[in-house]
Scaffold this motif. Sequence first.
Motif, PDB file in Angstrom:
ATOM      1  N   UNK A 142       0.819  -1.224   0.000  1.00  0.00           N
ATOM      2  CA  UNK A 142       0.000   0.000   0.000  1.00  0.00           C
ATOM      3  C   UNK A 142       0.844   1.262   0.000  1.00  0.00           C
ATOM      4  N   UNK A 143       2.104   1.141   0.395  1.00  0.00           N
ATOM      5  CA  UNK A 143       2.967   2.319   0.505  1.00  0.00           C
ATOM      6  C   UNK A 143       3.415   2.835  -0.851  1.00  0.00           C
ATOM      7  N   UNK A 144       3.644   1.930  -1.792  1.00  0.00           N
ATOM      8  CA  UNK A 144       4.190   2.345  -3.088  1.00  0.00           C
ATOM      9  C   UNK A 144       3.289   3.328  -3.830  1.00  0.00           C
ATOM     10  N   UNK A 145       1.986   3.035  -4.044  1.00  0.00           N
ATOM     11  CA  UNK A 145       1.160   4.018  -4.749  1.00  0.00           C
ATOM     12  C   UNK A 145       0.966   5.311  -3.966  1.00  0.00           C
ATOM     13  N   UNK A 146       0.907   5.219  -2.641  1.00  0.00           N
ATOM     14  CA  UNK A 146       0.744   6.428  -1.828  1.00  0.00           C
ATOM     15  C   UNK A 146       1.958   7.350  -1.997  1.00  0.00           C
ATOM     16  N   UNK A 147       3.152   6.779  -1.985  1.00  0.00           N
ATOM     17  CA  UNK A 147       4.372   7.567  -2.173  1.00  0.00           C
ATOM     18  C   UNK A 147       4.429   8.145  -3.586  1.00  0.00           C
ATOM     19  N   UNK A 148       4.019   7.350  -4.581  1.00  0.00           N
ATOM     20  CA  UNK A 148       4.031   7.814  -5.970  1.00  0.00           C
ATOM     21  C   UNK A 148       3.138   9.042  -6.149  1.00  0.00           C
ATOM     22  N   UNK A 149       1.926   8.991  -5.621  1.00  0.00           N
ATOM     23  CA  UNK A 149       1.001  10.121  -5.760  1.00  0.00           C
ATOM     24  C   UNK A 149       1.534  11.341  -5.011  1.00  0.00           C
ATOM     25  N   UNK A 150       2.148  11.112  -3.841  1.00  0.00           N
ATOM     26  CA  UNK A 150       2.750  12.201  -3.067  1.00  0.00           C
ATOM     27  C   UNK A 150       3.773  12.953  -3.922  1.00  0.00           C
ATOM     28  N   UNK A 151       4.678  12.216  -4.561  1.00  0.00           N
ATOM     29  CA  UNK A 151       5.724  12.839  -5.373  1.00  0.00           C
ATOM     30  C   UNK A 151       5.125  13.517  -6.599  1.00  0.00           C
ATOM     31  N   UNK A 152       4.200  12.857  -7.274  1.00  0.00           N
ATOM     32  CA  UNK A 152       3.592  13.441  -8.475  1.00  0.00           C
ATOM     33  C   UNK A 152       2.875  14.741  -8.139  1.00  0.00           C
ATOM     34  N   UNK A 153       2.218  14.778  -6.998  1.00  0.00           N
ATOM     35  CA  UNK A 153       1.512  15.990  -6.590  1.00  0.00           C
ATOM     36  C   UNK A 153       2.480  17.137  -6.350  1.00  0.00           C
ATOM     37  N   UNK A 154       3.610  16.844  -5.697  1.00  0.00           N
ATOM     38  CA  UNK A 154       4.584  17.902  -5.441  1.00  0.00           C
ATOM     39  C   UNK A 154       5.218  18.409  -6.728  1.00  0.00           C
ATOM     40  N   UNK A 155       5.471  17.520  -7.663  1.00  0.00           N
ATOM     41  CA  UNK A 155       5.997  17.965  -8.952  1.00  0.00           C
ATOM     42  C   UNK A 155       4.998  18.881  -9.650  1.00  0.00           C
ATOM     43  N   UNK A 156       3.723  18.488  -9.599  1.00  0.00           N
ATOM     44  CA  UNK A 156       2.671  19.241 -10.274  1.00  0.00           C
ATOM     45  C   UNK A 156       2.525  20.651  -9.721  1.00  0.00           C
ATOM     46  N   UNK A 157       2.715  20.830  -8.414  1.00  0.00           N
ATOM     47  CA  UNK A 157       2.538  22.153  -7.823  1.00  0.00           C
ATOM     48  C   UNK A 157       3.838  22.944  -7.723  1.00  0.00           C
ATOM     49  N   UNK A 158       4.974  22.262  -7.804  1.00  0.00           N
ATOM     50  CA  UNK A 158       6.250  22.943  -7.588  1.00  0.00           C
ATOM     51  C   UNK A 158       6.983  23.321  -8.869  1.00  0.00           C
ATOM     52  N   UNK A 159       6.603  22.739  -9.998  1.00  0.00           N
ATOM     53  CA  UNK A 159       7.284  23.054 -11.253  1.00  0.00           C
ATOM     54  C   UNK A 159       6.396  23.911 -12.143  1.00  0.00           C
ATOM     55  N   UNK A 160       6.992  24.818 -12.934  1.00  0.00           N
ATOM     56  CA  UNK A 160       6.207  25.566 -13.918  1.00  0.00           C
ATOM     57  C   UNK A 160       5.596  24.605 -14.931  1.00  0.00           C
ATOM     58  N   UNK A 161       4.468  24.987 -15.505  1.00  0.00           N
ATOM     59  CA  UNK A 161       3.761  24.107 -16.443  1.00  0.00           C
ATOM     60  C   UNK A 161       4.648  23.692 -17.609  1.00  0.00           C
TER      61      UNK A 161
END
Length: 440
Positions: A339-358
């Motif tokens: 259960x940890x793997x997808x939770x960590x993946x979404x965590x990282x993807x979300x931070x990339x989405x909000x922290x990088x310019x489009x």
Amino acid sequence: MNEDRKNYYMNRNIKLFPFYLAFTWDVIFVWTIIILFYTNVKGLSYSQAILLDSLLYIWAFILSIPVSKLIQKMKPLLASQIANLFIIIFLLLVMFGTEFYVFVIAEACFSIFMIISNVKTSILLSDTLRMVKRDKEYNRIYGSGLGIYYFIDAICSIFATYIYQYNPYICFIAAIAVLVLVELLSLLLKEPNKFQTSNIEIKQNKVETSTKKSKSRKSSTKKAFLSGFMIAMLAYCIIFRGTVSIDSSVLKVYLQELTNNAVIPLWSFGILFAGYRLSNSLASKFQFKYELKFGVRSLIIFCSVVLIAIIGTGLIYLYAPVNAISIIIMLILFYVFSSIRPANHIFIMNYLQVCLPAKDLDKGYVYKNMAEYFGYGVCSSLYSLLLSVFNDNFAYSNLLFAAIMAVPLIISLIFFIRALVKKYASKYTVIKKEYVEDDL
């Protein structure tokens, strides 16, 4: 009128996206029985079957840059549709292949699908959300899509083992049929760029030369990707993804040993593996609650659980008698681990989405995926070697693997959390409730 059309189609994209992601995230029916298929039907050993899994990610790492450059200017929906064709090629090669090198080529085809899909499907969602100013809902919608996938795959896992006993090739035919339906579903989605030009051009009143734009773009991109945050994140992705690369493989080996030794019947293989997928589904759907409650401390929980699960399964297998209690404890550890793997993946993807310019988001996804491919390929190959050394005894392999990975995992975690807190935590680690109230 154009604004109404844009809102209609983009909101329809958002509603359909979780289902599209669910059927394009991975191959259903097949992964449950793939090790059984490789070992029992194609005559490979456990270590060879797991080596093929690691080769998939090594191929993905090698091909990431050339494939990403080829698809850089391709529209995200079109690219995703093309990527799905590579899964069909993969399935056909595995079905009809008889030599190991054919399976290696098949893994290369699947890696091309991964490279394209992991980037362009995420871009499709990001662009869609930005068009209707709902970009803060990324992790909820993306997580919902993964949740649906793992739920569907859990159900298919149960049927897969029944089908496998009758004819293992039917699982592959069913997977191909699903992909055909997915391509039909994709016709209901719309490319966000179709509406982007008319809305963005109105705002572009500044007159800049192409040279100035190019220099400014290169400078901002270089600054974004050489930041302490990005470097720490990529290092963490390599180590963490490598550490959790064994979650499903070890569970399949454990369940197959139980079936081979007549401890459990073969039909129960799919049911017990379905529990693994259901744990993935719940973790994906409710990942945002980790951030709501723990923020960046979620990462500490993820890493702690991973190490405890790997060591715990190894010790129980070695020292506990094989009975109902030990099997239940083992399964719980495997389910929590997975259960940890997808939770960590979404965590990282979300931070990339909000922290990088489009404009840098596609590169961010590529580099993040490359880091994970590299970590997975190297660590899965290492684990395959350990299995070979210990004669397919995963308990000894688990314990030595945990000893090797623990220190680099903890160090990478510390540096990533420091970078995350220093630059972004105060702004992004708490998700506002209004972004998660309207569950799909």
